[in-house]
Design a protein around this motif. Sequence first.
Motif, PDB file in Angstrom:
ATOM      1  N   VAL A 424       3.149  -5.269   7.064  1.00 16.85           N
ATOM      2  CA  VAL A 424       2.303  -5.781   5.993  1.00 16.85           C
ATOM      3  C   VAL A 424       0.854  -5.835   6.466  1.00 16.85           C
ATOM      4  O   VAL A 424       0.578  -6.097   7.640  1.00 16.85           O
ATOM      5  CB  VAL A 424       2.789  -7.181   5.539  1.00 16.85           C
ATOM      6  N   ALA A 425      -0.075  -5.526   5.551  1.00 16.69           N
ATOM      7  CA  ALA A 425      -1.509  -5.610   5.823  1.00 16.69           C
ATOM      8  C   ALA A 425      -2.201  -5.932   4.516  1.00 16.69           C
ATOM      9  O   ALA A 425      -1.705  -5.592   3.438  1.00 16.69           O
ATOM     10  CB  ALA A 425      -2.038  -4.296   6.405  1.00 16.69           C
ATOM     11  N   VAL A 426      -3.363  -6.594   4.582  1.00 16.09           N
ATOM     12  CA  VAL A 426      -4.060  -7.010   3.366  1.00 16.09           C
ATOM     13  C   VAL A 426      -5.534  -6.622   3.457  1.00 16.09           C
ATOM     14  O   VAL A 426      -6.137  -6.677   4.529  1.00 16.09           O
ATOM     15  CB  VAL A 426      -3.902  -8.534   3.135  1.00 16.09           C
ATOM     16  N   SER A 427      -6.114  -6.201   2.326  1.00 12.61           N
ATOM     17  CA  SER A 427      -7.516  -5.804   2.278  1.00 12.61           C
ATOM     18  C   SER A 427      -8.427  -7.017   2.444  1.00 12.61           C
ATOM     19  O   SER A 427      -8.016  -8.159   2.233  1.00 12.61           O
ATOM     20  CB  SER A 427      -7.826  -5.102   0.954  1.00 12.61           C
ATOM     21  N   ASP A 428      -9.687  -6.748   2.809  1.00  4.62           N
ATOM     22  CA  ASP A 428     -10.648  -7.825   3.066  1.00  4.62           C
ATOM     23  C   ASP A 428     -10.866  -8.724   1.856  1.00  4.62           C
ATOM     24  O   ASP A 428     -11.108  -9.927   1.999  1.00  4.62           O
ATOM     25  CB  ASP A 428     -11.998  -7.233   3.497  1.00  4.62           C
ATOM     26  N   ASP A 429     -10.833  -8.143   0.654  1.00  5.51           N
ATOM     27  CA  ASP A 429     -11.076  -8.943  -0.544  1.00  5.51           C
ATOM     28  C   ASP A 429      -9.799  -9.532  -1.129  1.00  5.51           C
ATOM     29  O   ASP A 429      -9.841 -10.235  -2.137  1.00  5.51           O
ATOM     30  CB  ASP A 429     -11.808  -8.114  -1.607  1.00  5.51           C
ATOM     31  N   GLY A 430      -8.657  -9.254  -0.504  1.00  2.00           N
ATOM     32  CA  GLY A 430      -7.391  -9.813  -0.966  1.00  2.00           C
ATOM     33  C   GLY A 430      -6.828  -9.155  -2.208  1.00  2.00           C
ATOM     34  O   GLY A 430      -5.807  -9.606  -2.734  1.00  2.00           O
ATOM     35  N   SER A 431      -7.451  -8.075  -2.676  1.00  6.82           N
ATOM     36  CA  SER A 431      -6.998  -7.445  -3.913  1.00  6.82           C
ATOM     37  C   SER A 431      -5.789  -6.540  -3.722  1.00  6.82           C
ATOM     38  O   SER A 431      -5.102  -6.194  -4.683  1.00  6.82           O
ATOM     39  CB  SER A 431      -8.130  -6.637  -4.537  1.00  6.82           C
ATOM     40  N   THR A 432      -5.510  -6.141  -2.466  1.00  4.26           N
ATOM     41  CA  THR A 432      -4.407  -5.224  -2.207  1.00  4.26           C
ATOM     42  C   THR A 432      -3.636  -5.639  -0.962  1.00  4.26           C
ATOM     43  O   THR A 432      -4.239  -5.907   0.083  1.00  4.26           O
ATOM     44  CB  THR A 432      -4.913  -3.785  -2.022  1.00  4.26           C
ATOM     45  N   VAL A 433      -2.330  -5.694  -1.087  1.00  8.60           N
ATOM     46  CA  VAL A 433      -1.439  -5.924   0.047  1.00  8.60           C
ATOM     47  C   VAL A 433      -0.617  -4.655   0.244  1.00  8.60           C
ATOM     48  O   VAL A 433      -0.005  -4.152  -0.701  1.00  8.60           O
ATOM     49  CB  VAL A 433      -0.510  -7.126  -0.196  1.00  8.60           C
ATOM     50  N   TYR A 434      -0.637  -4.119   1.466  1.00  7.10           N
ATOM     51  CA  TYR A 434       0.119  -2.907   1.781  1.00  7.10           C
ATOM     52  C   TYR A 434       1.414  -3.286   2.487  1.00  7.10           C
ATOM     53  O   TYR A 434       1.440  -4.221   3.303  1.00  7.10           O
ATOM     54  CB  TYR A 434      -0.712  -1.974   2.663  1.00  7.10           C
ATOM     55  N   VAL A 435       2.478  -2.546   2.200  1.00  7.97           N
ATOM     56  CA  VAL A 435       3.796  -2.871   2.732  1.00  7.97           C
ATOM     57  C   VAL A 435       4.462  -1.622   3.290  1.00  7.97           C
ATOM     58  O   VAL A 435       4.485  -0.573   2.621  1.00  7.97           O
ATOM     59  CB  VAL A 435       4.711  -3.477   1.640  1.00  7.97           C
ATOM     60  N   ALA A 436       4.977  -1.714   4.512  1.00 10.12           N
ATOM     61  CA  ALA A 436       5.830  -0.669   5.057  1.00 10.12           C
ATOM     62  C   ALA A 436       7.257  -0.979   4.624  1.00 10.12           C
ATOM     63  O   ALA A 436       7.907  -1.856   5.184  1.00 10.12           O
ATOM     64  CB  ALA A 436       5.716  -0.631   6.583  1.00 10.12           C
ATOM     65  N   ASP A 437       7.716  -0.277   3.594  1.00 10.19           N
ATOM     66  CA  ASP A 437       9.053  -0.484   3.029  1.00 10.19           C
ATOM     67  C   ASP A 437      10.005   0.428   3.800  1.00 10.19           C
ATOM     68  O   ASP A 437      10.309   1.552   3.377  1.00 10.19           O
ATOM     69  CB  ASP A 437       9.022  -0.148   1.535  1.00 10.19           C
ATOM     70  N   LYS A 438      10.492  -0.068   4.922  1.00 12.52           N
ATOM     71  CA  LYS A 438      11.106   0.769   5.954  1.00 12.52           C
ATOM     72  C   LYS A 438      12.254   1.644   5.454  1.00 12.52           C
ATOM     73  O   LYS A 438      12.226   2.864   5.595  1.00 12.52           O
ATOM     74  CB  LYS A 438      11.588  -0.109   7.113  1.00 12.52           C
ATOM     75  N   GLU A 439      13.280   1.035   4.894  1.00 12.45           N
ATOM     76  CA  GLU A 439      14.464   1.816   4.537  1.00 12.45           C
ATOM     77  C   GLU A 439      14.287   2.607   3.251  1.00 12.45           C
ATOM     78  O   GLU A 439      15.140   3.426   2.905  1.00 12.45           O
ATOM     79  CB  GLU A 439      15.690   0.900   4.451  1.00 12.45           C
ATOM     80  N   ASN A 440      13.186   2.391   2.535  1.00 10.20           N
ATOM     81  CA  ASN A 440      12.844   3.254   1.404  1.00 10.20           C
ATOM     82  C   ASN A 440      11.877   4.362   1.831  1.00 10.20           C
ATOM     83  O   ASN A 440      11.445   5.157   0.989  1.00 10.20           O
ATOM     84  CB  ASN A 440      12.226   2.443   0.263  1.00 10.20           C
ATOM     85  N   ASN A 441      11.538   4.371   3.123  1.00  5.60           N
ATOM     86  CA  ASN A 441      10.676   5.422   3.684  1.00  5.60           C
ATOM     87  C   ASN A 441       9.375   5.597   2.899  1.00  5.60           C
ATOM     88  O   ASN A 441       8.921   6.724   2.665  1.00  5.60           O
ATOM     89  CB  ASN A 441      11.438   6.758   3.725  1.00  5.60           C
ATOM     90  N   ARG A 442       8.784   4.489   2.512  1.00  8.25           N
ATOM     91  CA  ARG A 442       7.556   4.577   1.724  1.00  8.25           C
ATOM     92  C   ARG A 442       6.554   3.500   2.144  1.00  8.25           C
ATOM     93  O   ARG A 442       6.906   2.499   2.764  1.00  8.25           O
ATOM     94  CB  ARG A 442       7.856   4.415   0.227  1.00  8.25           C
ATOM     95  N   ILE A 443       5.305   3.730   1.751  1.00 10.26           N
ATOM     96  CA  ILE A 443       4.260   2.723   1.863  1.00 10.26           C
ATOM     97  C   ILE A 443       3.952   2.239   0.449  1.00 10.26           C
ATOM     98  O   ILE A 443       3.656   3.054  -0.428  1.00 10.26           O
ATOM     99  CB  ILE A 443       2.978   3.287   2.512  1.00 10.26           C
ATOM    100  N   CYS A 444       4.049   0.939   0.221  1.00  9.88           N
ATOM    101  CA  CYS A 444       3.784   0.356  -1.089  1.00  9.88           C
ATOM    102  C   CYS A 444       2.421  -0.333  -1.071  1.00  9.88           C
ATOM    103  O   CYS A 444       1.886  -0.651  -0.011  1.00  9.88           O
ATOM    104  CB  CYS A 444       4.836  -0.696  -1.437  1.00  9.88           C
ATOM    105  N   LYS A 445       1.922  -0.554  -2.269  1.00 13.84           N
ATOM    106  CA  LYS A 445       0.742  -1.400  -2.400  1.00 13.84           C
ATOM    107  C   LYS A 445       0.981  -2.392  -3.524  1.00 13.84           C
ATOM    108  O   LYS A 445       1.558  -2.059  -4.565  1.00 13.84           O
ATOM    109  CB  LYS A 445      -0.524  -0.588  -2.657  1.00 13.84           C
ATOM    110  N   ILE A 446       0.571  -3.619  -3.279  1.00 19.01           N
ATOM    111  CA  ILE A 446       0.637  -4.668  -4.297  1.00 19.01           C
ATOM    112  C   ILE A 446      -0.799  -4.989  -4.674  1.00 19.01           C
ATOM    113  O   ILE A 446      -1.577  -5.459  -3.842  1.00 19.01           O
ATOM    114  CB  ILE A 446       1.347  -5.928  -3.763  1.00 19.01           C
ATOM    115  N   THR A 447      -1.170  -4.703  -5.904  1.00 20.82           N
ATOM    116  CA  THR A 447      -2.558  -4.885  -6.330  1.00 20.82           C
ATOM    117  C   THR A 447      -2.670  -6.077  -7.266  1.00 20.82           C
ATOM    118  O   THR A 447      -1.793  -6.340  -8.087  1.00 20.82           O
ATOM    119  CB  THR A 447      -3.083  -3.636  -7.052  1.00 20.82           C
TER     120      THR A 447
END
Length: 449
Positions: A424-447
């Motif tokens: 998990v990682a989050v942008s400086d302004d808090g508008s986006t959270v990035y997720v390593a969705d391991k077993e789905n083999n994808r990178i997600c973003k929560i905006t």
Amino acid sequence: DRSPSRGLGDVYKRQVSGFVVSAVFMASCSDDDTDKNAVYDPNKPVVLESYSPQEGGVGTKLIIRGENFGYDPSKVKVRIANDENREARVVSAKGNRIYAIVPARADTGKVTVTIGEGEEAQEVAFEEEFQYEFKKNLSTLCGGGFNAEDKDGTFKEAKFARPLRLALDNENQKLYVLEADAYKCIREVDLINEKVSTPWRAPGLHNLRTISFGTTCDTLFVGVEGSSSNVSTVFLLRSDGFVRHKTYAPRSGSNASILNPVDGELFINDYYKGMVLRWDRDKQEMVELVQCFNNNTDFTYCWSHDGKYLYALALGGASHSAIVRMEYDFATKTLGEPNTWVGMDGQLGYQDGVGEDARINQPYQMCTGPQGDFFLADTWNHCIRRIVDNAGTATVTTYAGIGGQLGFTEGDPLEAQLQFPTGVAVSDDGSTVYVADKENNRICKITVE
């Protein structure tokens, strides 16, 4: 293809619903009871009577009623109170009505109307505050699918092989992904150009466990499970393109490393002793600081923004799903006694709550948000948790995913499904959270809008 399916019935309902809302709004814009020729008179007061609706999010169609608005929308401004004074888009002005569209991230506050320009301008505001509703969405940024693949390319082309942890370079808008299984590499996700590349592979190293930046984003540190290689931490330089590594600290039996964001001191762990260690750069030796978990415990780290507190996340075994908090002394470079911050040893589960009453299950990575809050990849609960700290007391809530339910869906974060998220990682302004969705083999973003 594992993209979320959408039934034709649902699509039809959304289309019909959108048509009805638009039709109603446009019909309101053409009401006969408005004076289409009413010219703004700067010698008369602008009168506000009411506005509706009084709550909503981005895109809400706002109808403002009153007097002396004029009919030129270019001379009408509508703002909803917020730090940046973002303006609503004015669709039309018709004497006694204004039609406007609520902007993104407007925040709750008074609706302010400005009519006219220069010395003839009048500004008035409603006393009743507009209640702004922030909207969140979880979507796939890149990757995804049943098969773990290692493929560079555009966001549509790129594939991932069980991404493990994340490190975000906000300034350069690049996300670095640690793949720790068969491929043992770092993937670079270019958020501006929407491309994925692989600058570094790790020949000869044992398991890769953690990834983090130093005090700046010019150096990447990778924690290595030492084993027989006697290497705990390697580093890569931006000036070198992050293409080759050098050993920073030797140690066997470690599986996590992180630098204090203020003074740059390196901390690793000792799996066998459940202990926190500091690498003494002057003496070139490890210094044992404090035991925070039982022997043979797999755990990782996260620092507070100010470097005053180190958090250790226990994720190994059935009796170690908890987070402890330790205060750091900059003068002596030592840590205080560990205090349980979230969860309780031997009490795995899923439960929002405060401190030891909350329950987590295999927390793999935690990062700090811009407001001093924390975001946690609660891996075996298949969700992302948000933690707010108040003088050492942690309040845990669910930010995304459905606790205990794995899957692959998008949309409302609390209705979307993840499958063993580990990074998990989050942008400086808090508008986006990035997720390593391991077993789905994808990178997600929560905006957030």
